[in-house]
Scaffold this active site. Structure first.
Site, PDB file in Angstrom:
ATOM      1  N   CYS A 150       0.761  -1.246   0.144  1.00  0.00           N
ATOM      2  CA  CYS A 150      -0.079  -0.056  -0.145  1.00  0.00           C
ATOM      3  C   CYS A 150       0.979   1.388   0.022  1.00  0.00           C
ATOM      4  O   CYS A 150       1.509   1.706   1.297  1.00  0.00           O
ATOM      5  CB  CYS A 150      -1.034   0.059   1.285  1.00  0.00           C
ATOM      6  SG  CYS A 150      -1.960   1.362   1.284  1.00  0.00           S
ATOM      7  N   CYS A 199      -0.409   4.031   2.180  1.00  0.00           N
ATOM      8  CA  CYS A 199      -0.074   4.086   3.712  1.00  0.00           C
ATOM      9  C   CYS A 199       1.254   4.160   4.053  1.00  0.00           C
ATOM     10  O   CYS A 199       1.903   4.903   4.811  1.00  0.00           O
ATOM     11  CB  CYS A 199      -0.550   2.552   4.004  1.00  0.00           C
ATOM     12  SG  CYS A 199      -1.879   1.877   3.162  1.00  0.00           S
ATOM     13  N   ASP A 200       2.134   3.836   3.042  1.00  0.00           N
ATOM     14  CA  ASP A 200       3.703   3.689   3.629  1.00  0.00           C
ATOM     15  C   ASP A 200       4.518   4.201   2.596  1.00  0.00           C
ATOM     16  O   ASP A 200       5.565   4.447   2.936  1.00  0.00           O
ATOM     17  CB  ASP A 200       4.124   2.042   3.462  1.00  0.00           C
ATOM     18  CG  ASP A 200       3.240   1.141   4.526  1.00  0.00           C
ATOM     19  OD1 ASP A 200       2.890   1.798   5.487  1.00  0.00           O
ATOM     20  OD2 ASP A 200       3.032   0.068   4.184  1.00  0.00           O
TER      21      ASP A 200
END
Ligand code: NDP
Length: 310
Positions: free
Chosen positions: A134, A137-138
């Site tokens: 992701c 997300c990261d």
């Protein structure tokens, strides 16, 4: 056999949020936590884009917090995986992995989707330590660094474009000599100067040490090897919605995502609602999953009060 008012399958943000709402509405929800208690987010590290956590929160902690909130209102959270259902007519029959069966008047499917991984041993070793599925997300953790994205579909292109705005350079590792993505996404990738496509390459091994990922060893179709130095390695080779236990009853799209009515969580089966990634190939965020969990509980409450006078 136990007959319940409301069963929720799945324990990600969608499932737990549905449980909070259903419990507060006195629907006595029973939630089966499934294969991975807390869902996909428990496999990530820090989450910085969930509203309310202004200093960020570990994925596992976020899920534990939402879980506790569901417990606080009396949701009945049970260990168990829904393996099979009969949704022909209510009350619906739910079979669990331990062989027991329950009946329920209504059901919320929040079983999520699982990111596909390459299947390498090194990939498992560095999950959450540089290996991620992701970028939203990261990606932030790799600002100014080099990263790699595996895949040639729309997701890979989207993730590569997202990362290109944060990172110094993005390698796209594509196994064929063409991209599967839509033309518009291909054009955007090809016109982004800091994305380099490594055509016809496969990943042989993800390299790293105690601090996490340091690079990847790739193999070209010709057999020639290449090592890239990257601290971030993103998988974008598709997701697999966990909709199988609800087939053939609920309608799914060709990729297996449950089809819900527009602006609703209703499926084609009355009294059966779907929330979170199992019905969402597009947004796939914790906060959107939580939002649709809320919608599912509200849809379910309305259904029960109209159908059963509960
Ligand atoms: P896709 O299945 O479309 O693409 C997967 C990609 O990963 C392909 O390029 C595939 O290669 C590659 N791949 C699969 N397995 C491996 C492997 N083992 N090793 C290396 N590469 C591999 O998945 P997406 O998640 O990209 O998209 C899913 C659906 O969601 C699609 O319909 C897509 O259009 C849609 N989508 C739409 C978006 C939008 O409209 N904005 C955004 C994101 C997704 P190969 O091509 O060789 O099979």
């Amino acid at each position: 056999m136990e007959t319940l008012k409301c069963v929720i399958a799945g324990s990600g943000p969608a499932g737990y949020t549905a449980a909070i709402y259903a419990a507060r509405a006195n629907l006595q929800p029973v939630l089966y936590e499934g294969v991975l208690r807390g869902g996909q987010l428990t496999t990530t590290t820090e989450i910085e884009n969930f509203p309310g956590y202004h200093q960020g929160v570990q994925g596992a902690q976020l899920m534990e917090d939402i879980r506790k909130q569901a417990l606080r209102f009396g949701a009945d959270l049970r260990t168990g995986i829904v393996t099979q259902t009969n949704l022909e007519a209510p009350p619906y029959r739910i079979r669990l992995d331990n062989g027991t069966e329950v009946m329920t008047q209504a059901l919320i499917i929040a079983t999520g989707a699982s990111a596909r991984y390459l299947g390498l041993e090194s990939e498992q070793r560095f999950k959450g330590m540089g290996v991620s599925a992701c970028a939203t997300c990261d990606g932030f953790f790799y600002r100014g660094k080099n990263v790699a994205v595996v895949g040639g579909g729309d997701t890979a292109c989207e993730e590569a474009i997202y990362l290109s705005a944060l990172c110094r350079k993005v390698y796209m590792i594509v196994r064929r000599n063409v991209l599967r993505a839509s033309q518009v996404m291909q054009d955007r990738v090809l016109n982004t100067p800091n994305i380099e496509i490594l055509w016809e390459h496969q990943t042989a091994e993800i390299l790293g040490d105690d601090s996490g990922v340091t690079g990847a060893r790739l193999v070209h179709k010709s057999g020639r090897e290449k090592v890239i130095d990257v601290p971030g390695f993103f998988l974008a080779i598709g997701h697999h919605p966990n909709s199988e236990p609800f087939l053939p009853w609920v309608q799914v799209n060709p990729d297996g995502y449950i089809i819900t009515q527009p602006k609703s969580t209703e499926t084609n089966v009355r009294g059966v609602f779907a929330a979170g990634d199992v019905q969402d190939p597009k947004y796939r965020q914790a906060v959107t999953a939580a939002g649709s969990g809320c919608m599912a509980a509200m849809d379910l409450e309305r259904y029960l009060s109209m159908q059963c006078g509960l």
